[in-house]
Design a protein around this motif. Structure first.
Motif, PDB file in Angstrom:
ATOM      1  N   THR A 176       4.172  -2.057 -10.651  1.00  0.00           N
ATOM      2  CA  THR A 176       3.624  -3.216 -11.352  1.00  0.00           C
ATOM      3  C   THR A 176       4.271  -3.369 -12.720  1.00  0.00           C
ATOM      4  N   ALA A 177       4.500  -2.244 -13.402  1.00  0.00           N
ATOM      5  CA  ALA A 177       5.135  -2.290 -14.723  1.00  0.00           C
ATOM      6  C   ALA A 177       6.558  -2.821 -14.650  1.00  0.00           C
ATOM      7  N   LEU A 178       7.245  -2.558 -13.528  1.00  0.00           N
ATOM      8  CA  LEU A 178       8.664  -2.899 -13.414  1.00  0.00           C
ATOM      9  C   LEU A 178       8.927  -4.235 -12.740  1.00  0.00           C
ATOM     10  N   ASP A 179       7.950  -4.760 -11.991  1.00  0.00           N
ATOM     11  CA  ASP A 179       8.209  -5.942 -11.163  1.00  0.00           C
ATOM     12  C   ASP A 179       7.139  -7.005 -11.371  1.00  0.00           C
ATOM     13  N   ASP A 180       7.511  -8.096 -12.016  1.00  0.00           N
ATOM     14  CA  ASP A 180       6.564  -9.166 -12.320  1.00  0.00           C
ATOM     15  C   ASP A 180       6.138  -9.969 -11.098  1.00  0.00           C
ATOM     16  N   ARG A 181       6.777  -9.737  -9.955  1.00  0.00           N
ATOM     17  CA  ARG A 181       6.340 -10.434  -8.746  1.00  0.00           C
ATOM     18  C   ARG A 181       4.955  -9.981  -8.320  1.00  0.00           C
ATOM     19  N   ILE A 182       4.554  -8.791  -8.741  1.00  0.00           N
ATOM     20  CA  ILE A 182       3.219  -8.279  -8.444  1.00  0.00           C
ATOM     21  C   ILE A 182       2.233  -8.939  -9.396  1.00  0.00           C
ATOM     22  N   LYS A 183       1.218  -9.600  -8.853  1.00  0.00           N
ATOM     23  CA  LYS A 183       0.295 -10.386  -9.659  1.00  0.00           C
ATOM     24  C   LYS A 183      -1.025  -9.679  -9.957  1.00  0.00           C
ATOM     25  N   ARG A 218       0.574 -14.940  -4.735  1.00  0.00           N
ATOM     26  CA  ARG A 218      -0.573 -14.042  -4.528  1.00  0.00           C
ATOM     27  C   ARG A 218      -0.063 -12.712  -3.963  1.00  0.00           C
ATOM     28  N   VAL A 219       0.282 -11.835  -4.856  1.00  0.00           N
ATOM     29  CA  VAL A 219       0.869 -10.547  -4.466  1.00  0.00           C
ATOM     30  C   VAL A 219       0.121  -9.423  -5.163  1.00  0.00           C
ATOM     31  N   GLY A 220      -0.400  -8.484  -4.380  1.00  0.00           N
ATOM     32  CA  GLY A 220      -1.138  -7.359  -4.941  1.00  0.00           C
ATOM     33  C   GLY A 220      -0.568  -6.025  -4.489  1.00  0.00           C
ATOM     34  N   ILE A 221      -1.051  -4.972  -5.107  1.00  0.00           N
ATOM     35  CA  ILE A 221      -0.629  -3.622  -4.736  1.00  0.00           C
ATOM     36  C   ILE A 221      -1.758  -2.660  -5.026  1.00  0.00           C
ATOM     37  N   SER A 222      -1.979  -1.722  -4.126  1.00  0.00           N
ATOM     38  CA  SER A 222      -3.008  -0.705  -4.344  1.00  0.00           C
ATOM     39  C   SER A 222      -2.674   0.553  -3.558  1.00  0.00           C
ATOM     40  N   SER A 251       0.831  -1.200   0.000  1.00  0.00           N
ATOM     41  CA  SER A 251       0.000   0.000   0.000  1.00  0.00           C
ATOM     42  C   SER A 251       0.869   1.254   0.000  1.00  0.00           C
ATOM     43  N   PRO A 252       1.331   1.672  -1.195  1.00  0.00           N
ATOM     44  CA  PRO A 252       2.049   2.958  -1.282  1.00  0.00           C
ATOM     45  C   PRO A 252       1.021   4.078  -1.346  1.00  0.00           C
ATOM     46  N   ASP A 253       0.945   4.892  -0.332  1.00  0.00           N
ATOM     47  CA  ASP A 253      -0.141   5.858  -0.316  1.00  0.00           C
ATOM     48  C   ASP A 253       0.258   7.172  -0.956  1.00  0.00           C
ATOM     49  N   GLY A 254      -0.710   8.060  -1.095  1.00  0.00           N
ATOM     50  CA  GLY A 254      -0.516   9.301  -1.833  1.00  0.00           C
ATOM     51  C   GLY A 254      -0.104  10.480  -0.975  1.00  0.00           C
ATOM     52  N   HIS A 255      -0.403  11.673  -1.461  1.00  0.00           N
ATOM     53  CA  HIS A 255       0.079  12.898  -0.827  1.00  0.00           C
ATOM     54  C   HIS A 255      -0.941  13.526   0.118  1.00  0.00           C
ATOM     55  N   TRP A 256      -1.930  12.777   0.515  1.00  0.00           N
ATOM     56  CA  TRP A 256      -2.869  13.309   1.487  1.00  0.00           C
ATOM     57  C   TRP A 256      -2.180  13.499   2.832  1.00  0.00           C
TER      58      TRP A 256
END
Length: 467
Positions: free
Chosen positions: A295-302, A278-282, A200-205
């Protein structure tokens, strides 16, 4: 003789030119006028009001000022202001406000045209795969992440805190010698075997990972059965113990953040209870930009779910999103093509009606669907568009992410539903900020080798680059 619209416009133009001849401007002095005077004349001519800070226009001269006028206020202001890297933002029908040029924000039609140009370079899966490989290689070089292998210390952890259906532990991971990324790892209170991993890389809030909605999201994903890691941006949160807040807007912060995401994956996927299949990111906003990029750079993210971020006419409003020249790769790319690099891995794009994702269903989504169709995976790209909502990570956006991650990572969505079948996050304990610190309330646990100051971090980064 009737006055046609064309004749009428011509008369208006020449009458306007005649109005200025009293100032005795000519080509010898390049028709120059003070910008402040020109702004006043624009206001009078088009019956508008222009707001600005005096320091923004002080001592600026507009050359060929009379010749920059067009038939409408917006085009005229663009011609007048562009040499100064200034823009006029429309606040209402008759009010504009001056601002600095935003390289990352394009007109909708310009963004769509650029995406169409990009898409015209490939027509099938084979051509796209070649393009994707070239883009990935170029982006890694643009980020200057061709670093030599280095030995890093073990992560620094805090005690585990137990709550209703989940636990939380703060962790600091060394990404370069003396440079740390800090976060909070949420896990199910009870589980057996290996469980999914979600970044969970969060934003600028404001408050970033300390925010209530960030805690709600990660705790809910944990109760559903995943380990979710929420982490600070560079020069944000606990990273401010090492760097100043203004360092976040240095271009190299983009490289530090991407490297941080990679190092976090290295750590989490090495855990004995992590399911590497089973690896996600949001993430949302700037975190959504990094969701698509990682996600574009790392294929470990599914699977991935960028929220309130992906757009063909917005390149990221912070140098941590666009400070390094990744968008120059392949003769020019944009964030939608970068998001497409996730294909054929499942992806949910969450958009809304009140930021730069407002037109996602009209154009950009069809491009993404075309890319996925080449893999016979059209069902793997989806969009939840919340037309009446704005730029946030609210309950409807979180719900979309919960449902997506439950489907893709085999999580139990029912564990966070109430008796009526609706998502219920009331079980989450919102922690106060100091409880989420790794290095303590007074930085007493900050390692002795901690690098302080951006210049020192920059020097270290380039020393570690491969020769």
């Amino acid at each position: 003789m009737a006055i046609t619209p064309i004749i009428k416009k011509s008369l208006l133009f020449f009458c306007g030119m005649a109005w200025y001849t009293g100032n005795a401007q000519n080509s010898d002095d390049r028709y120059a006028k003070p910008l402040k005077q020109v702004i006043k004349e624009v206001e009078q001519r088009f019956h508008i009001r222009i707001k600005y800070a005096d320091t923004m226009i002080a001592d600026k001269q507009v050359t060929y000022a009379d010749w920059r006028y067009r038939q409408d206020a917006e085009t005229t202001l663009e011609k007048i202001l562009s040499p100064f890297d200034l823009i006029a933002k429309k606040e209402s029908d008759s009010v504009y406000k001056l601002g600095t040029f935003e390289y990352h924000r394009w007109k909708v039609e310009d963004g769509w045209a650029e995406l169409d140009r990009i898409a015209g370079q490939y027509n099938n899966k084979t051509e796209w795969e070649t393009r994707k490989a070239d883009l990935r290689s170029c982006m890694i070089k643009a980020l200057q992440l061709d670093l030599a292998p280095i030995a890093l210390s073990k992560p620094i952890t805090t005690e585990v805190r137990k709550y209703d259906g989940y636990t939380v532990q703060n962790i600091a991971i060394e990404i370069l010698p003396g440079i740390y990324v800090n976060g909070s790892l949420y896990k199910p209170a009870k589980y057996k075997g290996r469980i999914p991993v979600i970044l969970s890389p969060d934003g600028h809030w404001a408050k970033q990972r300390y925010r209530a909605d960030c805690q709600l999201r990660c705790a809910s994903l944990a109760k559903m059965g995943a380990m979710a890691f929420s982490f600070d941006l560079f020069a944000w949160g606990e990273s401010l113990l090492q760097f100043k807040s203004e360092d976040h807007r240095r271009s190299l912060s983009m490289s530090f953040q991407v490297l941080g995401g990679i190092r976090i994956l290295d750590y989490l996927l090495a855990l004995k209870d992590a399911d590497t299949t089973r690896v996600g990111i949001s993430g949302g906003s700037g975190g959504g930009t990094h969701t698509a990029l990682l996600t574009a750079l790392d294929d470990r993210i599914k699977c991935s779910a960028p929220v309130a971020s992906v757009s063909s006419y917005f390149y990221g409003g912070c140098p941590c999103e666009s400070g390094m020249p990744i968008h120059a790769c392949g003769g020019g790319t944009d964030n939608v093509e970068i998001a497409a690099m996730a294909a054929p891995r499942p992806q949910l794009v969450v958009s809304d009606g009140k930021d730069w994702t407002d037109r996602m269903p009209e154009h950009d989504l069809s491009y993404l669907k075309k890319i996925y169709s080449w893999y016979d995976k059209s069902e793997s790209i989806s969009n939840v568009h919340l037309k009446e909502e704005g730029h946030d990570f609210g309950i409807n956006k979180r719900t979309a992410v919960y449902e997506f991650m439950a489907k893709q990572l085999s999580l139990d969505l029912n564990l966070i539903k109430n008796t009526t079948g609706k998502i219920d996050e009331s079980f989450v304990t919102i922690e106060k900020e100091p409880m989420m610190y790794v290095f303590g309330a007074n930085a007493e646990r900050l390692p002795a080798n901690a690098v302080k100051g951006f210049e020192n971090a920059e020097r270290l980064f380039y020393q570690l680059k491969r020769n």
